[in-house]
Design a protein around this motif. Structure first.
Motif, PDB file in Angstrom:
ATOM      1  N   PRO A 180       0.862  -1.300   0.054  1.00  0.00           N
ATOM      2  CA  PRO A 180      -0.221   0.000   0.009  1.00  0.00           C
ATOM      3  C   PRO A 180       0.914   1.232  -0.275  1.00  0.00           C
ATOM      4  CG  PRO A 180      -0.824  -1.330   1.355  1.00  0.00           C
ATOM      5  CD  PRO A 180       0.449  -2.345   1.181  1.00  0.00           C
ATOM      6  N   ASN A 181       2.051   1.078   0.539  1.00  0.00           N
ATOM      7  CA  ASN A 181       2.917   2.624   0.565  1.00  0.00           C
ATOM      8  C   ASN A 181       3.677   2.459  -0.661  1.00  0.00           C
ATOM      9  OD1 ASN A 181       4.876   0.444   0.732  1.00  0.00           O
ATOM     10  ND2 ASN A 181       5.692   1.317   2.550  1.00  0.00           N
ATOM     11  N   GLY A 182       3.364   1.651  -1.802  1.00  0.00           N
ATOM     12  CA  GLY A 182       4.233   1.890  -2.970  1.00  0.00           C
ATOM     13  C   GLY A 182       5.594   1.106  -3.105  1.00  0.00           C
ATOM     14  N   GLU A 183       5.828   0.594  -1.902  1.00  0.00           N
ATOM     15  CA  GLU A 183       7.044  -0.424  -2.072  1.00  0.00           C
ATOM     16  C   GLU A 183       6.741  -1.585  -2.488  1.00  0.00           C
ATOM     17  OE1 GLU A 183       9.676   1.641   1.572  1.00  0.00           O
ATOM     18  OE2 GLU A 183       8.363   0.160   2.060  1.00  0.00           O
ATOM     19  N   THR A 184       7.796  -2.408  -3.080  1.00  0.00           N
ATOM     20  CA  THR A 184       7.708  -3.819  -3.244  1.00  0.00           C
ATOM     21  C   THR A 184       8.457  -4.572  -2.686  1.00  0.00           C
ATOM     22  OG1 THR A 184       7.476  -2.928  -5.640  1.00  0.00           O
ATOM     23  CG2 THR A 184       8.018  -5.184  -5.348  1.00  0.00           C
ATOM     24  N   ILE A 185       7.819  -5.821  -2.187  1.00  0.00           N
ATOM     25  CA  ILE A 185       8.778  -6.699  -1.203  1.00  0.00           C
ATOM     26  C   ILE A 185       8.594  -8.228  -2.306  1.00  0.00           C
ATOM     27  CG2 ILE A 185       7.669  -5.789   0.878  1.00  0.00           C
ATOM     28  CD1 ILE A 185       5.913  -8.241   0.770  1.00  0.00           C
ATOM     29  N   ASP A 186       9.468  -9.057  -1.714  1.00  0.00           N
ATOM     30  CA  ASP A 186       9.554 -10.444  -2.349  1.00  0.00           C
ATOM     31  C   ASP A 186       9.211 -11.060  -1.283  1.00  0.00           C
ATOM     32  OD1 ASP A 186      10.279 -12.750  -3.176  1.00  0.00           O
ATOM     33  OD2 ASP A 186      12.251 -12.356  -4.102  1.00  0.00           O
ATOM     34  N   PHE A 187       7.781 -11.622  -1.328  1.00  0.00           N
ATOM     35  CA  PHE A 187       6.942 -12.311  -0.457  1.00  0.00           C
ATOM     36  C   PHE A 187       7.845 -13.438  -0.039  1.00  0.00           C
ATOM     37  CE2 PHE A 187       3.375 -15.276   0.863  1.00  0.00           C
ATOM     38  CZ  PHE A 187       2.859 -14.381   1.910  1.00  0.00           C
ATOM     39  N   VAL A 188       8.113 -14.514  -0.870  1.00  0.00           N
ATOM     40  CA  VAL A 188       8.430 -15.774  -0.402  1.00  0.00           C
ATOM     41  C   VAL A 188       9.829 -15.439   0.046  1.00  0.00           C
ATOM     42  CG1 VAL A 188       9.335 -18.028  -1.075  1.00  0.00           C
ATOM     43  CG2 VAL A 188       7.218 -17.074  -2.009  1.00  0.00           C
ATOM     44  N   HIS A 189      10.763 -14.814  -0.313  1.00  0.00           N
ATOM     45  CA  HIS A 189      12.004 -14.355   0.069  1.00  0.00           C
ATOM     46  C   HIS A 189      11.977 -13.643   1.594  1.00  0.00           C
ATOM     47  CE1 HIS A 189      16.061 -12.420  -0.669  1.00  0.00           C
ATOM     48  NE2 HIS A 189      15.742 -11.923   0.670  1.00  0.00           N
ATOM     49  N   MET A 190      10.849 -13.088   1.891  1.00  0.00           N
ATOM     50  CA  MET A 190      10.793 -12.304   3.326  1.00  0.00           C
ATOM     51  C   MET A 190      10.401 -13.434   4.292  1.00  0.00           C
ATOM     52  SD  MET A 190       8.650  -9.054   4.551  1.00  0.00           S
ATOM     53  CE  MET A 190       6.788  -9.712   4.204  1.00  0.00           C
ATOM     54  N   PHE A 191       9.585 -14.475   3.749  1.00  0.00           N
ATOM     55  CA  PHE A 191       9.280 -15.293   4.602  1.00  0.00           C
ATOM     56  C   PHE A 191      10.226 -16.561   4.974  1.00  0.00           C
ATOM     57  CE2 PHE A 191       4.865 -13.677   4.428  1.00  0.00           C
ATOM     58  CZ  PHE A 191       4.340 -14.245   5.697  1.00  0.00           C
ATOM     59  N   ALA A 192      11.144 -16.588   3.837  1.00  0.00           N
ATOM     60  CA  ALA A 192      12.309 -17.527   4.080  1.00  0.00           C
ATOM     61  C   ALA A 192      13.289 -16.899   4.757  1.00  0.00           C
ATOM     62  CB  ALA A 192      13.081 -17.805   2.576  1.00  0.00           C
ATOM     63  N   VAL A 193      13.387 -15.422   5.091  1.00  0.00           N
ATOM     64  CA  VAL A 193      14.254 -14.895   6.125  1.00  0.00           C
ATOM     65  C   VAL A 193      13.793 -15.329   7.337  1.00  0.00           C
ATOM     66  CG1 VAL A 193      14.896 -12.803   7.095  1.00  0.00           C
ATOM     67  CG2 VAL A 193      14.977 -12.942   4.516  1.00  0.00           C
ATOM     68  N   MET A 194      12.420 -15.222   7.647  1.00  0.00           N
ATOM     69  CA  MET A 194      11.808 -15.312   8.925  1.00  0.00           C
ATOM     70  C   MET A 194      11.950 -16.719   9.144  1.00  0.00           C
ATOM     71  SD  MET A 194       8.306 -12.935   8.981  1.00  0.00           S
ATOM     72  CE  MET A 194       7.727 -12.839   7.448  1.00  0.00           C
ATOM     73  N   ASN A 195      11.777 -17.647   8.317  1.00  0.00           N
ATOM     74  CA  ASN A 195      11.980 -19.103   8.481  1.00  0.00           C
ATOM     75  C   ASN A 195      13.316 -19.555   9.180  1.00  0.00           C
ATOM     76  OD1 ASN A 195      12.375 -22.258   6.475  1.00  0.00           O
ATOM     77  ND2 ASN A 195      11.461 -21.980   8.324  1.00  0.00           N
TER      78      ASN A 195
END
Length: 380
Positions: A107-122
């Motif tokens: 919503p703030n216009g930024e782009t995330i790599d969704f699976v990448h972010m969850f891999a970091v959390m994993n």
């Protein structure tokens, strides 16, 4: 009129943000996934790992399936994947799609790599630490190693290599992208705020607004590099982060597999120095990432006092000064009085000495006369 239209569009985007068409669907799928895993845990009385681990691991294996991920991110129960598939079929949902989402505009216009972010959390959740070798490997560390691979054959001095890397590979698609960087920063923060009582979907919805994201580097540094909190020196950032990177055995192994470190008796998992011809390139890659953290780390000044508090303190200070002045004057008067008393005592002492001398002479005279008289009496 066109200018007015553009201005209105800018205001709308700034206030409510812009969403990727997959954003709402992703949140719905993520919400369903979490509910299904909660049901799985309850039905199976599963206690071998946490709810958060099962969610992050399930999403991660959609993309990151190498055997090397197993010690880093852990494993799922054998029947969980099929359990989610059956739930989707029964309820007409698509929780399985969480394994396939990659770049999504928030919503703030930024782009995330969704699976990448969850891999970091994993990796962080499995290692139970925000700042151990696994936490560094799964996030910023492995992306920095990839950045090094991009420039490993580039030649030049350190300053040139830093400039070259920033301009060609850092925060640029195809290199260490902006989406990767945001995912590395936000993964630990979202994980830190996750409990069994809230949902990842709600955390993500609430997090991606201007107020939260402006402070992400501070929160990331607090979690990942706690020794750097409140440090304002770029060299300190560079030295600390470089030492962490260069001494992480898992990152060393990645460099070794690319030929940048020598193999030892245990292959690439044997500690070794970076080869000399890659040493400057390695330092440049790490410094580029470290400089970004430093440049975006904010030291906030102490909050300004209210005017009434300032006036109160000023009045209090004036009163204190007046009291001290009075005490000083009293002390001076007491010292003066003591000096005068001593002076009077000195004069009295002189008079007393004189009297004593006269008395002594008189006493001696009387003694002599008395002795003479006593002698005369004896002779009679």
């Amino acid at each position: 009129m066109k200018l007015l239209y553009l201005l209105m569009l800018f205001i709308i985007i700034t206030c409510i943000g812009i969403n990727d068409e997959n954003y709402e669907k992703m949140l719905k799928d993520l919400y369903n996934l979490e509910n299904y895993i909660k049901e799985y845990i309850k039905e199976k009385s599963y206690t071998n790992s946490t709810l958060t681990h099962l969610i992050t691991c399930y999403i991660r294996i959609g993309v990151y399936t190498d055997k090397e991920w197993e010690p880093v991110g852990g494993l799922l129960p054998d029947d969980l994947v099929s359990y989610i598939t059956i739930k989707d079929e029964e309820k007409g949902t698509s929780a399985q799609a969480t394994q396939t989402y990659r770049e999504i505009v928030m919503p703030n216009g930024e782009t995330i790599d969704f699976v990448h972010m969850f891999a970091v959390m994993n990796g962080i959740e499995h290692g139970k630490s925000f700042s151990d070798i696994y936490a560094h490997l799964v996030g910023w560390g492995s992306d920095t190693e990839q950045l090094l691979e991009d420039i490993m054959y580039q030649q030049g001095d350190l300053e040139y290599l830093i400039k070259f890397t920033k301009e060609n590979y850092f925060r640029i698609k195809g290199g260490f992208s902006e989406a990767d960087l945001i995912s590395d920063l936000d993964g630990p923060i979202l994980l830190f705020n996750k409990t069994d009582d809230n949902y990842f979907a709600d955390l993500i919805r609430n997090y991606y607004n201007i107020e939260e994201c402006n402070n992400r580097v501070n929160k990331f540094v607090e979690l990942t590099f706690p020794t750097l909190v409140d440090k304002v020196n770029n060299e300190t950032f560079r030295n600390v982060i470089y030492n962490i990177y260069d001494n992480d055995p898992l990152i060393n192994a990645l460099e070794c597999k690319k030929g940048m470190r020598s193999k030892g008796f245990a292959g690439c998992y044997t500690p070794s120095e970076i080869k000399e011809k890659y040493a400057l390139n390695q330092k440049a890659a790490v410094y580029v990432v470290s400089d970004y953290f430093f440049e975006n780390y904010k030291i906030y000044p102490e909050p300004e006092e209210e005017e009434s508090e300032k006036e109160g303190k000023e009045e209090s200070k004036e009163e204190k000064d007046e009291e001290e002045e009075e005490k000083r004057k009293e002390s001076e008067n007491e010292e003066k009085e003591e000096a005068e008393e001593k002076e009077e005592e000195g004069e009295n002492s002189d008079v007393t000495d004189s009297d004593n001398t006269d008395n002594k002479a008189l006493f001696e005279t009387l003694n002599i006369n008395t002795l003479g008289l006593f002698t005369s009496l004896l002779l009679l």
